[in-house]
Design a protein around this motif. Structure first.
Motif, mmCIF file in Angstrom:
data_model
loop_
_atom_site.group_PDB
_atom_site.id
_atom_site.type_symbol
_atom_site.label_atom_id
_atom_site.label_comp_id
_atom_site.label_asym_id
_atom_site.label_seq_id
_atom_site.Cartn_x
_atom_site.Cartn_y
_atom_site.Cartn_z
ATOM 1 N N HIS A 102 -12.600 9.320 -7.788
ATOM 2 C CA HIS A 102 -13.818 9.650 -7.042
ATOM 3 C C HIS A 102 -14.694 10.503 -7.949
ATOM 4 O O HIS A 102 -14.211 11.444 -8.586
ATOM 5 C CB HIS A 102 -13.514 10.411 -5.762
ATOM 6 C CG HIS A 102 -14.749 10.826 -5.010
ATOM 7 N ND1 HIS A 102 -15.332 12.066 -5.165
ATOM 8 C CD2 HIS A 102 -15.528 10.146 -4.136
ATOM 9 C CE1 HIS A 102 -16.419 12.136 -4.407
ATOM 10 N NE2 HIS A 102 -16.541 10.986 -3.774
ATOM 11 N N GLU A 144 -4.786 10.161 0.324
ATOM 12 C CA GLU A 144 -3.875 9.166 0.882
ATOM 13 C C GLU A 144 -3.169 8.363 -0.211
ATOM 14 O O GLU A 144 -1.967 8.120 -0.133
ATOM 15 C CB GLU A 144 -4.627 8.213 1.810
ATOM 16 C CG GLU A 144 -4.900 8.767 3.188
ATOM 17 C CD GLU A 144 -3.645 8.887 4.030
ATOM 18 O OE1 GLU A 144 -2.919 7.882 4.153
ATOM 19 O OE2 GLU A 144 -3.396 9.980 4.560
ATOM 20 N N VAL A 145 -3.911 7.957 -1.234
ATOM 21 C CA VAL A 145 -3.336 7.130 -2.296
ATOM 22 C C VAL A 145 -2.661 7.982 -3.360
ATOM 23 O O VAL A 145 -1.476 7.801 -3.676
ATOM 24 C CB VAL A 145 -4.415 6.236 -2.942
ATOM 25 C CG1 VAL A 145 -3.811 5.426 -4.092
ATOM 26 C CG2 VAL A 145 -5.035 5.315 -1.903
ATOM 27 N N ASN A 183 0.864 -1.177 0.000
ATOM 28 C CA ASN A 183 0.000 0.000 0.000
ATOM 29 C C ASN A 183 0.904 1.231 0.000
ATOM 30 O O ASN A 183 1.614 1.487 0.975
ATOM 31 C CB ASN A 183 -0.902 -0.005 1.233
ATOM 32 C CG ASN A 183 -1.908 1.128 1.226
ATOM 33 O OD1 ASN A 183 -1.742 2.126 0.543
ATOM 34 N ND2 ASN A 183 -2.967 0.970 2.000
ATOM 35 N N ASN A 213 -10.036 12.406 1.942
ATOM 36 C CA ASN A 213 -8.861 11.803 2.572
ATOM 37 C C ASN A 213 -8.430 10.522 1.875
ATOM 38 O O ASN A 213 -7.234 10.244 1.740
ATOM 39 C CB ASN A 213 -9.144 11.517 4.050
ATOM 40 C CG ASN A 213 -9.187 12.777 4.892
ATOM 41 O OD1 ASN A 213 -8.627 13.810 4.512
ATOM 42 N ND2 ASN A 213 -9.854 12.713 6.032
ATOM 43 N N ARG A 214 -9.415 9.729 1.443
ATOM 44 C CA ARG A 214 -9.098 8.466 0.757
ATOM 45 C C ARG A 214 -8.333 8.729 -0.538
ATOM 46 O O ARG A 214 -7.323 8.071 -0.825
ATOM 47 C CB ARG A 214 -10.396 7.708 0.469
ATOM 48 C CG ARG A 214 -10.208 6.362 -0.222
ATOM 49 C CD ARG A 214 -11.537 5.630 -0.343
ATOM 50 N NE ARG A 214 -12.494 6.415 -1.109
ATOM 51 C CZ ARG A 214 -12.616 6.343 -2.445
ATOM 52 N NH1 ARG A 214 -11.846 5.522 -3.133
ATOM 53 N NH2 ARG A 214 -13.501 7.079 -3.076
ATOM 54 N N VAL A 215 -8.796 9.681 -1.330
ATOM 55 C CA VAL A 215 -8.120 10.021 -2.580
ATOM 56 C C VAL A 215 -6.743 10.619 -2.300
ATOM 57 O O VAL A 215 -5.752 10.282 -2.957
ATOM 58 C CB VAL A 215 -8.967 11.000 -3.424
ATOM 59 C CG1 VAL A 215 -8.191 11.487 -4.641
ATOM 60 C CG2 VAL A 215 -10.261 10.324 -3.868
ATOM 61 N N SER A 273 0.418 4.206 0.459
ATOM 62 C CA SER A 273 0.132 5.238 1.454
ATOM 63 C C SER A 273 0.865 4.987 2.772
ATOM 64 O O SER A 273 0.878 5.854 3.650
ATOM 65 C CB SER A 273 -1.368 5.352 1.707
ATOM 66 O OG SER A 273 -1.873 4.178 2.321
ATOM 67 N N ALA A 301 -14.193 11.935 4.279
ATOM 68 C CA ALA A 301 -13.627 10.589 4.114
ATOM 69 C C ALA A 301 -13.245 10.340 2.659
ATOM 70 O O ALA A 301 -12.194 9.739 2.381
ATOM 71 C CB ALA A 301 -14.638 9.541 4.577
ATOM 72 N N ASP A 302 -14.076 10.783 1.724
ATOM 73 C CA ASP A 302 -13.754 10.644 0.298
ATOM 74 C C ASP A 302 -12.474 11.397 -0.037
ATOM 75 O O ASP A 302 -11.579 10.877 -0.712
ATOM 76 C CB ASP A 302 -14.897 11.203 -0.570
ATOM 77 C CG ASP A 302 -16.172 10.394 -0.488
ATOM 78 O OD1 ASP A 302 -16.086 9.169 -0.272
ATOM 79 O OD2 ASP A 302 -17.262 10.983 -0.647
#
Length: 254
Positions: free
Chosen positions: A91, A108-109, A63, A104-106, A65, A101-102
């Motif tokens: 996204h 992070e990666v 991963n 942060n998810r994008v 991240s 949350a969306d």
């Protein structure tokens, strides 16, 4: 021309789509390809395909991240002449439809993951007296794309980080560029259409294809060919630039 013999190339997200096309081509041109993949099976299958074609490759389930894991993996690889920062997620939604949350998810990666790989590879490239980085940006980093708020943010960051690295490490003989594709026909596109437009797959595919001025989506192999040039010694005078591969989208889509 464009030989990568004796070079070690790390490709994140190299198990599918554009990343896999780059991995296959780089191996065919003589590079030892190191595939970084969250999907362990996809990485292994890509390695098998490369080896069956006579190339050399190894996959790592990772991963991007997680900085410590990236540093440890890159250090174990040792020699890294080329880094292709390709791993990313998407996204769909404008800012009102992008939750924290969306976002942060994008981030992070797409952003932190790319930063982690850059951070880990710089000392290795300095020790090796140079290297080349190529980062996968997007037309979304140059023009407004509807309902792609978080994704556009991440790709703009990719371009900015690449420019910064190109400037800071000129004297270390480290080159850094970005490629900005428009819509490329990958399994991700097929999955997106089937998930969101069940029963209308052909209609939506045609509509998305025609949204490119050239009249079709790009092919992963076409992006790989551009990547090969930018990561080859023939592009030794090229750094600090972005290269749209977009079927005319940015300049001709009026």
């Amino acid at each position: 021309m464009f030989s990568l013999k004796n070079k070690h190339a790390v490709i994140t997200g190299g198990g599918s789509g554009i990343g896999k096309a780059i991995a296959l081509l780089f191996a065919r041109q003589g590079a030892f390809v190191h595939i970084i993949e969250l999907n362990e099976l996809a990485g292994k299958l890509a390695v098998e395909e490369i080896e069956q074609a006579g190339g050399q490759a190894k996959s790592y389930s990772l991963n991007v991240s997680n900085q410590q894991d990236v540093i440890e993996t890159f250090s174990a690889i040792g020699q890294i002449d080329i880094l292709v920062n390709n791993a990313g997620i998407a996204h769909v939604g404008n800012v009102e439809k992008c939750t924290e949350a969306d976002f942060n998810r994008v981030f992070e990666v797409n952003v932190k993951g790319a930063y982690n790989c850059i951070f880990a590879v710089i000392p290795l490239m300095k020790k090796n007296n140079g290297g080349c980085m190529l980062h996968m940006a997007s037309i979304a980093s140059a023009v407004g794309i509807a309902d792609r708020f978080a994704y556009s943010m991440s790709k703009g960051a990719i371009h900015a980080m690449s420019m910064s690295v190109a400037r800071d490490y000129l004297n270390d003989h480290i080159r850094s560029n970005t490629v900005s594709p428009a819509r490329i026909h990958t399994p991700f596109v097929d999955g997106f259409i089937s998930k969101n437009y069940a029963g209308k797959e052909e209609e939506i595919f045609e509509k998305l294809s025609k949204s490119q001025p050239i009249g079709r989506m790009g092919k992963p192999e076409e992006v790989a060919s551009l990547a090969l040039y930018l990561c080859s010694d023939e592009a030794g005078f090229v750094t600090g630039n972005d290269y749209p591969i977009d079927g005319g989208f940015i300049k001709l889509n009026n």
